[in-house]
Design a protein around this motif. Structure first.
Motif, PDB file in Angstrom:
ATOM      1  N   MET A   1      31.203  13.174  -7.472  1.00 13.27           N
ATOM      2  CA  MET A   1      31.348  13.768  -6.157  1.00 13.27           C
ATOM      3  C   MET A   1      31.610  15.304  -6.116  1.00 13.27           C
ATOM      4  SD  MET A   1      30.338  11.477  -4.146  1.00 13.27           S
ATOM      5  CE  MET A   1      30.607  12.138  -2.464  1.00 13.27           C
ATOM      6  N   GLY A   2      32.344  15.794  -7.094  1.00 10.66           N
ATOM      7  CA  GLY A   2      32.721  17.228  -7.090  1.00 10.66           C
ATOM      8  C   GLY A   2      31.515  18.210  -7.157  1.00 10.66           C
ATOM      9  N   ARG A   3      30.279  17.387  -7.370  1.00 11.64           N
ATOM     10  CA  ARG A   3      28.955  18.328  -7.327  1.00 11.64           C
ATOM     11  C   ARG A   3      28.126  17.798  -6.241  1.00 11.64           C
ATOM     12  NH1 ARG A   3      24.762  16.267 -10.863  1.00 11.64           N
ATOM     13  NH2 ARG A   3      24.982  13.688 -10.658  1.00 11.64           N
ATOM     14  N   ASN A   4      28.467  16.826  -5.260  1.00 13.30           N
ATOM     15  CA  ASN A   4      27.606  16.138  -4.478  1.00 13.30           C
ATOM     16  C   ASN A   4      26.955  17.402  -3.499  1.00 13.30           C
ATOM     17  OD1 ASN A   4      27.522  14.985  -1.279  1.00 13.30           O
ATOM     18  ND2 ASN A   4      27.020  13.329  -2.885  1.00 13.30           N
ATOM     19  N   PRO A   5      25.764  17.119  -3.151  1.00  9.75           N
ATOM     20  CA  PRO A   5      25.188  18.348  -2.239  1.00  9.75           C
ATOM     21  C   PRO A   5      25.967  18.336  -0.543  1.00  9.75           C
ATOM     22  CG  PRO A   5      23.365  17.088  -3.324  1.00  9.75           C
ATOM     23  CD  PRO A   5      24.835  16.514  -3.708  1.00  9.75           C
ATOM     24  N   GLN A   6      26.021  17.060  -0.072  1.00 13.36           N
ATOM     25  CA  GLN A   6      26.703  17.000   1.063  1.00 13.36           C
ATOM     26  C   GLN A   6      28.393  17.550   1.393  1.00 13.36           C
ATOM     27  OE1 GLN A   6      26.136  13.192   3.162  1.00 13.36           O
ATOM     28  NE2 GLN A   6      24.102  13.147   2.189  1.00 13.36           N
ATOM     29  N   VAL A   7      28.952  17.307   0.074  1.00 11.93           N
ATOM     30  CA  VAL A   7      30.171  17.594   0.041  1.00 11.93           C
ATOM     31  C   VAL A   7      30.202  19.228  -0.132  1.00 11.93           C
ATOM     32  CG1 VAL A   7      32.459  17.603  -1.353  1.00 11.93           C
ATOM     33  CG2 VAL A   7      31.091  15.683  -1.049  1.00 11.93           C
ATOM     34  N   LEU A   8      29.526  19.561  -1.072  1.00 10.35           N
ATOM     35  CA  LEU A   8      29.377  21.104  -1.332  1.00 10.35           C
ATOM     36  C   LEU A   8      28.785  21.873   0.347  1.00 10.35           C
ATOM     37  CD1 LEU A   8      27.867  21.424  -4.716  1.00 10.35           C
ATOM     38  CD2 LEU A   8      30.259  21.616  -4.056  1.00 10.35           C
ATOM     39  N   ALA A   9      27.823  21.456   0.875  1.00  2.55           N
ATOM     40  CA  ALA A   9      27.640  22.029   1.949  1.00  2.55           C
ATOM     41  C   ALA A   9      28.588  22.136   3.019  1.00  2.55           C
ATOM     42  CB  ALA A   9      26.475  21.239   2.608  1.00  2.55           C
ATOM     43  N   ALA A  10      29.285  21.079   3.103  1.00  5.75           N
ATOM     44  CA  ALA A  10      30.325  20.751   4.137  1.00  5.75           C
ATOM     45  C   ALA A  10      31.562  21.786   3.955  1.00  5.75           C
ATOM     46  CB  ALA A  10      31.112  19.576   4.135  1.00  5.75           C
ATOM     47  N   MET A  11      31.857  22.013   2.529  1.00  6.41           N
ATOM     48  CA  MET A  11      33.102  22.882   1.996  1.00  6.41           C
ATOM     49  C   MET A  11      32.189  24.565   2.391  1.00  6.41           C
ATOM     50  SD  MET A  11      34.311  21.234  -1.322  1.00  6.41           S
ATOM     51  CE  MET A  11      35.995  22.213  -1.260  1.00  6.41           C
ATOM     52  N   LYS A  12      31.202  24.775   2.022  1.00  8.48           N
ATOM     53  CA  LYS A  12      30.646  26.050   2.292  1.00  8.48           C
ATOM     54  C   LYS A  12      30.593  26.611   3.703  1.00  8.48           C
ATOM     55  CE  LYS A  12      27.463  26.180  -1.809  1.00  8.48           C
ATOM     56  NZ  LYS A  12      26.171  25.828  -2.284  1.00  8.48           N
ATOM     57  N   THR A  13      30.099  25.556   4.411  1.00  6.73           N
ATOM     58  CA  THR A  13      30.198  25.833   6.163  1.00  6.73           C
ATOM     59  C   THR A  13      31.669  26.319   6.431  1.00  6.73           C
ATOM     60  OG1 THR A  13      28.286  24.372   6.373  1.00  6.73           O
ATOM     61  CG2 THR A  13      29.737  24.907   8.446  1.00  6.73           C
ATOM     62  N   ALA A  14      32.437  25.363   6.278  1.00 11.44           N
ATOM     63  CA  ALA A  14      33.881  25.526   6.759  1.00 11.44           C
ATOM     64  C   ALA A  14      34.489  27.072   6.027  1.00 11.44           C
ATOM     65  CB  ALA A  14      34.857  24.315   6.127  1.00 11.44           C
ATOM     66  N   LEU A  15      34.267  27.157   4.737  1.00  7.68           N
ATOM     67  CA  LEU A  15      34.672  28.070   4.111  1.00  7.68           C
ATOM     68  C   LEU A  15      34.428  29.585   4.682  1.00  7.68           C
ATOM     69  CD1 LEU A  15      36.262  29.427   1.782  1.00  7.68           C
ATOM     70  CD2 LEU A  15      34.261  29.231   0.366  1.00  7.68           C
ATOM     71  N   GLU A  16      32.878  29.775   5.008  1.00  3.95           N
ATOM     72  CA  GLU A  16      32.481  30.835   5.618  1.00  3.95           C
ATOM     73  C   GLU A  16      32.929  31.283   7.089  1.00  3.95           C
ATOM     74  OE1 GLU A  16      28.203  30.347   5.322  1.00  3.95           O
ATOM     75  OE2 GLU A  16      28.210  30.482   3.092  1.00  3.95           O
ATOM     76  N   ARG A  17      33.041  29.883   7.808  1.00  2.11           N
ATOM     77  CA  ARG A  17      33.645  30.213   9.261  1.00  2.11           C
ATOM     78  C   ARG A  17      34.905  30.247   9.157  1.00  2.11           C
ATOM     79  NH1 ARG A  17      31.914  26.540  14.345  1.00  2.11           N
ATOM     80  NH2 ARG A  17      32.597  28.150  16.057  1.00  2.11           N
ATOM     81  N   TYR A  18      35.867  29.323   8.493  1.00  2.00           N
ATOM     82  CA  TYR A  18      37.222  29.470   8.457  1.00  2.00           C
ATOM     83  C   TYR A  18      38.283  30.041   7.417  1.00  2.00           C
ATOM     84  CZ  TYR A  18      36.160  26.318  12.439  1.00  2.00           C
ATOM     85  OH  TYR A  18      35.590  25.861  13.500  1.00  2.00           O
ATOM     86  N   GLY A  19      37.398  30.774   6.645  1.00  2.71           N
ATOM     87  CA  GLY A  19      38.145  31.308   5.557  1.00  2.71           C
ATOM     88  C   GLY A  19      38.798  30.304   4.391  1.00  2.71           C
ATOM     89  N   SER A  20      39.359  30.918   3.412  1.00  4.63           N
ATOM     90  CA  SER A  20      39.764  30.512   2.276  1.00  4.63           C
ATOM     91  C   SER A  20      41.129  29.598   2.465  1.00  4.63           C
ATOM     92  CB  SER A  20      40.012  31.197   0.822  1.00  4.63           C
ATOM     93  OG  SER A  20      41.060  32.277   1.297  1.00  4.63           O
ATOM     94  N   GLY A  21      41.978  29.767   3.094  1.00  3.46           N
ATOM     95  CA  GLY A  21      43.442  29.194   3.313  1.00  3.46           C
ATOM     96  C   GLY A  21      43.614  28.697   4.635  1.00  3.46           C
ATOM     97  N   ALA A  22      44.766  28.036   4.799  1.00  2.00           N
ATOM     98  CA  ALA A  22      45.284  27.091   6.084  1.00  2.00           C
ATOM     99  C   ALA A  22      46.280  28.241   6.845  1.00  2.00           C
ATOM    100  CB  ALA A  22      45.504  25.851   5.774  1.00  2.00           C
ATOM    101  N   GLY A  23      46.688  28.986   6.077  1.00  3.00           N
ATOM    102  CA  GLY A  23      47.538  29.950   6.933  1.00  3.00           C
ATOM    103  C   GLY A  23      48.900  29.573   6.913  1.00  3.00           C
ATOM    104  N   GLY A  24      49.437  28.331   6.414  1.00  2.00           N
ATOM    105  CA  GLY A  24      50.697  27.919   6.280  1.00  2.00           C
ATOM    106  C   GLY A  24      50.839  26.418   6.831  1.00  2.00           C
ATOM    107  N   THR A  25      52.002  25.988   6.932  1.00  2.00           N
ATOM    108  CA  THR A  25      52.594  24.681   7.217  1.00  2.00           C
ATOM    109  C   THR A  25      51.702  24.191   8.697  1.00  2.00           C
ATOM    110  OG1 THR A  25      54.451  25.128   8.312  1.00  2.00           O
ATOM    111  CG2 THR A  25      54.642  24.709   6.014  1.00  2.00           C
ATOM    112  N   ARG A  26      51.483  23.186   8.927  1.00  2.00           N
ATOM    113  CA  ARG A  26      50.962  22.549  10.314  1.00  2.00           C
ATOM    114  C   ARG A  26      52.107  23.087  11.501  1.00  2.00           C
ATOM    115  NH1 ARG A  26      47.851  16.992  10.401  1.00  2.00           N
ATOM    116  NH2 ARG A  26      47.581  16.815   8.128  1.00  2.00           N
TER     117      ARG A  26
END
Length: 543
Positions: free
Chosen positions: A127-152
């Motif tokens: 699953m580390g190379r699954n196209p659906q997983v990679l697409a979801a990660m790329k979309t989130a990365l481009e919109r929300y950045g690389s980190g969470a910014g801290g604890t919840r």
């Protein structure tokens, strides 16, 4: 003292850098005993007091003015411990392995042209190379950045955490779930908090439990009992020592990753109900791999009921619903990173509110959570990966056994090959890599007991017959070249780790032939892109 000196000769930096003549000179005064107190081998032994050949004990010498004013030799301690690791062959070397998404299960070493086939990854389904997983990660990365910014608690909640925890709760048909940075953290946080907050809690732990569970139990400061691996009689014997009113918890795994054995989950739940205990089930090496939707062994045990009901709960109470808390990982069969716990609403809310391992840890990045959620949704509606993985595992296991290679018997997807000592296991791993371009890491102490060292092979859907035949040929060649013990040799010694035991019936696979014949079209239609609502408990339940 002579025995201690001989041991020190091989591992102690102090002994190595002094000549025999120097030791003779020091032995004529108190200098030898004084200096020996700083040795990482002799020093601790002297403090404990070791029996001499005459039956007396050697006590640590009184600190002189000079030694009291001398700083502790940290370097000698580190060097001594590392030397011991090297001496007993348990020192670990990490190979430079760079997995190639486009060429799974291939990887390259330091030189990109130097490619190998990886046979020991825990990315069980690729699953580390699954196209659906990679697409979801790329979309989130481009919109929300690389980190969470801290604890919840500081950076706030986010839609990816809400969605992921809802997916996990739905997967295990529990009320709620809570995501951690790893399952090591999840197991430690949950078990330690239970012991610290529940007065007089007694924890019953399987003898082969993972280090993360052992650490959590240790940090809980609760009273514990270790029962023999998968031994229900031993577990009940220990449970019987306490009245039903005493708070108890049974901690165990579904699939034990180094030997591949599977826990009797239903019978452990029966004992827990009889003796008033909570159940803590670690499904780390089973989530994604078992059950019609990948929820793990607890789901697999009621396969037909869950297959029919899909994302809904079956009409009767299932084994999975009887388990009080289930922990799992996002970093193995789901191809991402992170861990979690699923259970009843109030339990999860309680953990969210009190567990330091959750409260004070920066949450997973949005891209990671988005990818993990996509992996869960994909595997919920996909049987073919699990089926193909199991078929490849059967082929490798059966063929190796037919050739006399000592595969430790088990009903799961793990293929452990018994070697029996650390030095040979390392040699076998190195030879597979250097001569055959096959990467299989050697497993030694403390992951497995001394004398049970092994190679641990994990086929994936990408390891078809051609790659499997290459592996099998290479393993046989390595066993012959290094003169490693095959099944007949272990049989002559009475058997070891389940290998070479006479009169033992073959172990049945967890996946039946009928289950392996199923297609994705046999799944309930409600598992395909289901709408799953977020959980209140993820961000707190408003009163």
């Amino acid at each position: 003292m002579e025995a201690l000196t001989r041991q020190s000769l091989s591992v102690c930096p102090f002994v190595k850098k002094h000549s025999t003549a120097a030791f003779k000179r020091m032995s004529q005064s108190s200098a030898l005993v004084s200096q020996a107190a700083h040795c990482p081998v002799v020093g601790p032994a002297m403090k404990r007091g070791l029996a001499t050949s005459a039956g007396a004990t050697v006590a640590a010498p009184a600190a002189s003015t000079a030694s009291a004013n001398t700083s502790f030799d940290f370097d000698a301690l580190f060097q001594g411990d590392l030397a011991k690791k090297r001496s007993d062959k348990s020192y670990r070397f990490f190979n430079n392995i760079n997995r190639l998404a486009a060429e799974f299960p291939k990887a390259h070493r330091k030189n990109e042209a130097d490619k190998v086939t990886v046979w020991c990854s825990n990315d069980y389904l690729g699953m580390g190379r699954n196209p659906q997983v990679l697409a979801a990660m790329k979309t989130a990365l481009e919109r929300y950045g690389s980190g969470a910014g801290g604890t919840r608690n500081i950076a706030g909640h986010n839609r990816h955490a809400i969605a992921l925890e809802a997916e996990l709760a739905n997967l295990h048909k529990q009320d709620a779930a809570l995501v951690f940075t790893s399952c090591m953290v999840a197991n430690d946080a949950v078990l330690s908090l239970l012991g610290q907050k529940i007065k007089d809690l007694v924890i019953f732990s399987d003898s082969l439990n993972h280090a993360s569970m052992i650490q959590g139990i240790r940090n809980s400061r609760a009273k514990k009992h270790v029962f023999k691996h998968n031994d229900l009689e031993d577990l009940e014997r220990l449970l019987k020592q306490y009245p039903k009113s005493t708070p108890k918890l049974i901690a165990f795994e579904s699939v034990y990753s180094m030997c591949g054995s599977v826990a009797p989950i239903e019978k452990i739940c029966d004992l827990a109900q009889q003796y008033g205990a909570l159940t803590f089930l670690d499904e780390v090496h089973a989530v994604g791999m078992y059950g019609p939707h990948g929820a793990g062994v607890a789901e697999h045990l009621d396969f037909e009921e869950h297959l029919r009901s899909g994302i809904a709960s079956p009409s009767r109470k299932t084994i999975m619903e009887r388990v009080d808390m289930i922990t799992g990982t996002l970093g193995k069969a789901y191809g991402a990173v992170g861990g979690y716990v699923a259970g009843k609403r109030d339990l999860i809310d309680w953990l969210r509110s009190y567990a330091p391992g959750f409260i004070f840890t920066t949450t997973l990045p949005p891209a990671v959570m988005a990818g993990a959620a996509a992996a869960i949704r994909y595997q919920r509606a996909t049987l073919k990966d699990r089926v193909l993985q199991q078929q490849n595992t059967r082929y490798v296991k059966d063929t190796l056994r037919s050739l006399g290679i000592p595969v430790i018997p088990n009903p799961s997807h793990i293929v452990p090959i018994l070697v029996g000592n650390a030095a040979d296991a390392k040699k076998a791993s190195d030879l597979l890599l250097e001569k055959h371009s096959i990467y299989v890491q050697a497993i030694n102490y403390p992951t497995v007991p001394i004398g049970e060292e092994r190679l641990r092979i994990t086929p994936t859907p990408g390891h078809g017959k051609e790659l499997s035949d290459e592996l099998i040929t290479a393993v046989v060649s390595v066993f012959e070249e290094l003169n490693l013990k095959k099944v007949d040799a272990w049989e002559k010694e009475g058997g070891h780790c389940g290998v070479g035991l006479k009169g033992v019936a073959p172990m049945e696979h967890l996946w039946t032939d009928a289950q392996l014949a199923l297609k994705d079209s046999d799944l309930n239609k409600n598992v395909v892109e289901p709408v799953i609502e977020g959980l209140e408990v993820s961000s707190g339940v408003r009163i």
